[in-house]
Design an enzyme around this catalytic site. Structure first.
Site, short mmCIF file in Angstrom:
data_model
loop_
_atom_site.label_atom_id
_atom_site.label_comp_id
_atom_site.label_asym_id
_atom_site.label_seq_id
_atom_site.Cartn_x
_atom_site.Cartn_y
_atom_site.Cartn_z
N HIS A 72 -13.10 54.61 -4.13
CA HIS A 72 -12.66 55.84 -3.66
C HIS A 72 -13.71 56.86 -3.23
O HIS A 72 -14.48 57.01 -3.92
CB HIS A 72 -11.54 56.41 -4.77
CG HIS A 72 -10.65 57.45 -4.28
ND1 HIS A 72 -9.45 57.20 -3.78
CD2 HIS A 72 -10.79 58.82 -4.36
CE1 HIS A 72 -8.97 58.44 -3.45
NE2 HIS A 72 -9.62 59.36 -3.67
N ASP A 131 -10.77 50.55 -5.27
CA ASP A 131 -10.29 51.95 -5.37
C ASP A 131 -9.82 52.25 -6.79
O ASP A 131 -8.99 51.57 -7.30
CB ASP A 131 -9.33 52.48 -4.10
CG ASP A 131 -9.00 53.81 -4.23
OD1 ASP A 131 -9.22 54.60 -5.36
OD2 ASP A 131 -8.75 54.37 -3.06
#
Length: 232
Positions: free
Chosen positions: A201, A170
């Protein structure tokens, strides 16, 4: 069936809107869908529609209404992405939780639905954690929540089940943050964390280039089973 409804803020003298998707029959429970930084856009509405197909009343409150009501942004359009970041910087998250609490309260009272869960994405993933810690929501799920390491001092207040989906690559949640989340929450009796190796993400977004189909389906399957267990 979908519609836009009006939610009364906890203050009692302000109102904001929410998108609602209703199932064909009587809802087995209700789920508050908490937006990303892009507003209640097509992707969030599709999340609601999918939950309604599964038999839930799904409701997505417009949490940016104090900044700019009914805003919808596309994360794949760079100027809109930058605008979303600006809005996030101005957003009062504590007030956002109160608006989520108002939504939960209104669903229970107006819709006569006792069990209410929540699911959030990105900023909404963080807010789902905060909702679990600060409200009486019955079950919560957060996808790629940001900055949760800074909220670990609230974990003692989580009284109902919480599931967090954590992509290991992420770009907004670094490895140290992920480590802190695991160290702080792995032994919590109400919290379950799932890691998604190599994913970034936004992997479970409904539309756009961020989506990873296989991982999104796996995470959504886990979410569905979680809500079946704790809500339905």
């Amino acid at each position: 069936m979908s519609e836009t409804v009006t939610i009364t803020a906890l203050s009692g003298d302000e109102e904001f809107t929410a998108y609602v998707a209703r199932p064909a029959g009587s809802p087995k429970a209700a789920i508050v869908v908490i937006q990303e930084i892009f507003g209640v856009n097509a992707g969030i509405r599709r999340k609601c529609d999918r939950l309604a197909e599964d038999g839930y009343l799904a409701i997505a409150p417009d949490l940016f209404w104090r900044l700019e009501p009914k805003i919808e942004l596309d994360p794949d359009v760079e100027p809109e992405f930058q605008r979303a970041l600006d809005l996030m910087g101005k957003f009062d998250q504590d007030q956002g939780i109160r608006d989520i609490e108002a939504t939960i309260k209104q669903v229970r009272e107006a819709e006569k639905i006792a069990k209410v869960g929540c699911v959030g994405y990105c900023l909404g993933g963080r807010l789902a954690y905060m909702t679990a810690a600060r409200t009486d929501v019955d079950a919560s799920v957060g996808y790629y929540g940001v900055g949760i390491d800074g909220l670990l001092n609230e974990k003692h207040a989580i009284a109902h089940p919480l599931m967090l989906h954590v992509p290991t690559e992420d770009g907004f949640v670094d490895k140290d943050t992920q480590k802190a989340m695991h160290e702080g929450l792995d032994d919590h009796p109400k919290v379950t964390l799932y890691d998604y190796q190599g994913l970034d993400h936004g992997f479970a977004t409904e539309f756009g280039k961020r989506r990873s189909e296989e991982a999104a389906q796996l995470a959504d399957k886990r979410t569905s089973e979680f809500f079946t267990q704790h809500l339905a």
